[in-house]
Design an enzyme around this catalytic site. Sequence first.
Site, short mmCIF file in Angstrom:
data_model
loop_
_atom_site.label_atom_id
_atom_site.label_comp_id
_atom_site.label_asym_id
_atom_site.label_seq_id
_atom_site.Cartn_x
_atom_site.Cartn_y
_atom_site.Cartn_z
N ASP A 689 0.59 -1.65 0.10
CA ASP A 689 0.15 0.20 -0.14
C ASP A 689 0.65 1.27 -0.09
O ASP A 689 1.91 1.41 0.53
CB ASP A 689 -1.04 -0.30 1.13
CG ASP A 689 -1.70 1.41 1.22
OD1 ASP A 689 -2.69 1.29 0.56
OD2 ASP A 689 -1.76 2.18 2.13
N GLU A 742 1.16 -0.66 -5.32
CA GLU A 742 0.52 0.33 -5.31
C GLU A 742 0.75 1.72 -5.60
O GLU A 742 1.19 2.22 -4.56
CB GLU A 742 -1.15 0.31 -4.33
CG GLU A 742 -1.90 1.28 -4.77
CD GLU A 742 -2.32 2.49 -3.17
OE1 GLU A 742 -3.49 3.24 -3.64
OE2 GLU A 742 -1.96 2.57 -1.77
#
Length: 1020
Positions: A689, A742
Amino acid sequence: MTPRPESSGSRPKGTAGEKIPEQPTAAQQKSAAKKTAVPKQAAAKKSAPAKATAKKAAAAKTTVGKTVAKKAATKKPAAKKTAVEQPAAETATVKKAAAKKAAVKKSAAKKATTVKATAARTTAVKAAAAKPTAAESVADEAAAVKSPAAKTTAKKTAAKKAPAKKAPAKKATVAKTTAAEAAGAGAPAVGAPAPAKKAAAKKTAPAKTTVAKAAAKKTGAGAAPAGKPVAKKSAAKKAPARKAPARQAPATQALTGQAPIGQASAEKAPTRQAPAGEAASAQVVPPEMEVAVSPAVDAVDRERLLGGTHHAPHSVLGAHPVPGGVAFRALRPYALSVTVVSGELRAELHDDGDGFFSGLLPLREVPAYRLVVEYEGTVLETDDAYRFLPTLGDLDLHLIGEGRHEELWTALGAHPMTHEGVTGTRFAVWAPNAQGVRVTGTFNFWDGTGHIMRSLGSSGVWELFLPDVGEGELYKFEITRPDGSKTLRADPLARRTEVPPATSSVITSSEYEWGDAEWLARRAEVPAHEAPFSVYEVHLPSWRPGLTYRQLAEQLPGYVKNLGFTHVELMPVAEHPFGGSWGYQVTGFYAPTARLGTPDDFRYLVDSLHQAGIGVLMDWVPAHFPRDDWALAEFDGRPLYEHEDPLRAAHPDWGTLEFDFGRNEVRNFLVANAVYWCEEFHIDGLRVDAVASMLYLDYSREPGQWTPNEHGGRENLDAVAFLQEMNATVYRRVPGVVTIAEESTAWDGVTRATHHKGPSGFGGLGFGLKWNMGWMHDSLQYMSHEPVHRKYHHGEMTFSMVYAYSENYVLPISHDEVVHGKRSLVSKMPGDWWQQRAGVRSYLGFMWAHPGKQLLFMGQEFAQGAEWSEAHGPDWWLLDPGYGAEPDHRGVRDLVRDLNTVYRATPALWRLDTDPAGFEWIVGDAADDNVLAFLRLDTEGVPVLAVSNFAPVTRQEYRLGVPDDVPAWHEAVNTDAARYGGSDVINPDPVKPEPQPWHGRPASIRLTLPPLATVWLRPA
């Protein structure tokens, strides 16, 4: 909690067979008086000058032990012999000679230790413990348990060496061992000298000799209470005392004489104990060889232990060889008594107050022993936590310091184990700035006073093995910060936690037996970017609210398998305090959230998915962590896991803290964590993330709020190095695992190998796949426009192919796109309900045919109209047959199932996802028609034709150029089919090419294009 007993001076309870010393008879007193009369008279004449000399010597911080040591050093034979090795007669002769030489220099007065009563004798001798060396301590000892002949000699010598004012009719304790003898005894020094304290001098018992007064000024405050003997006299060898002490507690293996000792500076770790089978009686030191010392903890160590600031509690507590035997020391708050048990030996330790207990037993070496601890209402028998060697070795500490311990979770944290034959739990934590660390938990009623951890060198690691502590116990670390304040922290490497909002760590170990060996064996056969890869993203706590890991294991694998997805991606499962963060603000990086069950329950879920043929990805959050004061923030009182520079520590968007990726131990913490999830829980991939926020120093920061790197750039070089190391380590250790970034910027080489440098000069980050945030944003923007306006935004659907092969991409329609006012996928579509559903179907058909892997968030597979909420999860009621619009939602879900089924069976749609050879445009510029058409090819050149009509009108006989080597085409998927809820405009028969060139192709076909639909055609 049992209350702490009063330190009143009452003697400990005796053991079986104890006898109270008898009062001396009148004849004995008379005889004793005659023996000491002459020495007293002679000594009285020298009393005054001796006092003056003693005071001067005390001011100069000179001790008798030092004087005697210098003279004894000239006699090598004497220095080589220890007090224990020499026969009693020879020892007495050497001591007399030393005493005479010392008397010539008028310093003998300092060696006298004639005591008025037992309390005075004990305190005065304890005061002498402040002298710097073990030799000086021994020089003040009394041969209290020698043979009768030795006792007589000692008494006469003591009387000649120093006068005493109103000496009581009682045994005198006089030390005659030289410093050289003490040094040669081979016993370790038992402590550093305590600093002088005036308060301690006031508490010193009223000893009448000059030496006692001088020593009282230098001693610490750690003397045992008056009236409480520390050592116990052997009942078999005791002789009648001239005056019985107020309360004498003899024991079978105890000593009568005592003199204080300090902390052993030479004691680095507890001495190995004799085998448990050895008889304790065989280790008893013969009376004529005993040189008694006090086992009591000195004032400095006492204060540090109670204050939680001691770095080496094992050097003080536990059992240690000392001159005269073995000293046993224990810190057991609230205990009424502590007894040492070893074989037939059973000796009760002296209560020194404040939970300290001590005793000196005449043993040659440390035995295998246990402690019997009596509390109010209960008795506990256990092993002594301070008798064990460290559970961590030099290699572990070296790797931690280097930041290269790839199995860090096996070294730090709480681990049930068997250590040196004893079952218990090993605790270890990294806290380099702490003054001290203690373990607290349910096993000690959250009072860590008696469970002080030791610091292992310069590693910053603190460690303690606690016997009889096992699984299921709650615990935390009580850390004393550099400023002296204390903080209670959860274990950063806890592998299990309490259910939030509770914050304690839980001791655990895994007993799970995996059944996914077949899955693991074949998952590495084909790289992820060359295999079918369609992902169903799940938030476990809300997918079916209220289900546990094991209940989810009964439903989720079957549901995902039925829909044809190859993988599930779990939003963060690591423990987090606030459910509203969806798991993206992690406090327990090594623990699956306890909201749904135990770590083994989570293993069961992963195993069930694997056995159903479903891979398991999980979101991993190494970019930041929350500021909770019981977790990682300023863990040991200073910035530790976060960067010390406030400009680099605070995350500007989320109010969290960013990791210090440049610190070895922090980098190790995160790299090992990535490996941990893959190895311990068989996770098949990590979606990392917020990578963009890690890569750039100026991420979400204004000018002046960030500092350039060493090259003057904005790249976070530490984060780059960390991500490269993490990826390289995971791919090396766990074959078949994929990492996914990401990353929302155009950083060069996110999915390039770490050893291949790109145009920017950086090596690749080493990820396997990257979320294509650009495609997601552009395509959703296009679909949100009314069809009549889409021709002006046609490039938003084609631009992705300009950079489609710059990285290995995943096309994500994730949770981020269906929350916070962004609306659900179907609600983004313009038009009425029919057009919205048709728009979703056409978009999904286009997405599954586009180069790249696919990811779809839960609820979007059946066109849920509402935004997702973690409070209630997907609107499953939309699929209830009793609901009127149920067929509309079920039709979309059926389409998703068919898309996945055809996709997995068609290599052209995935084999060359990252190779330009796998894609060819047919028509990409039909903006006025809102039509896109392209070919996907496999390694053999077998094509699939994908055509999307994003206009709400049917286009009849729409001509498209095609290769001339395909004899006929037939529909594989048509998103407008009636079973999906469409208008059922289809091409039921195979479509044959015509020799008419079109779109630069040698042949062409004519198709009927349904409204708002995507059609896939394969060679017939």
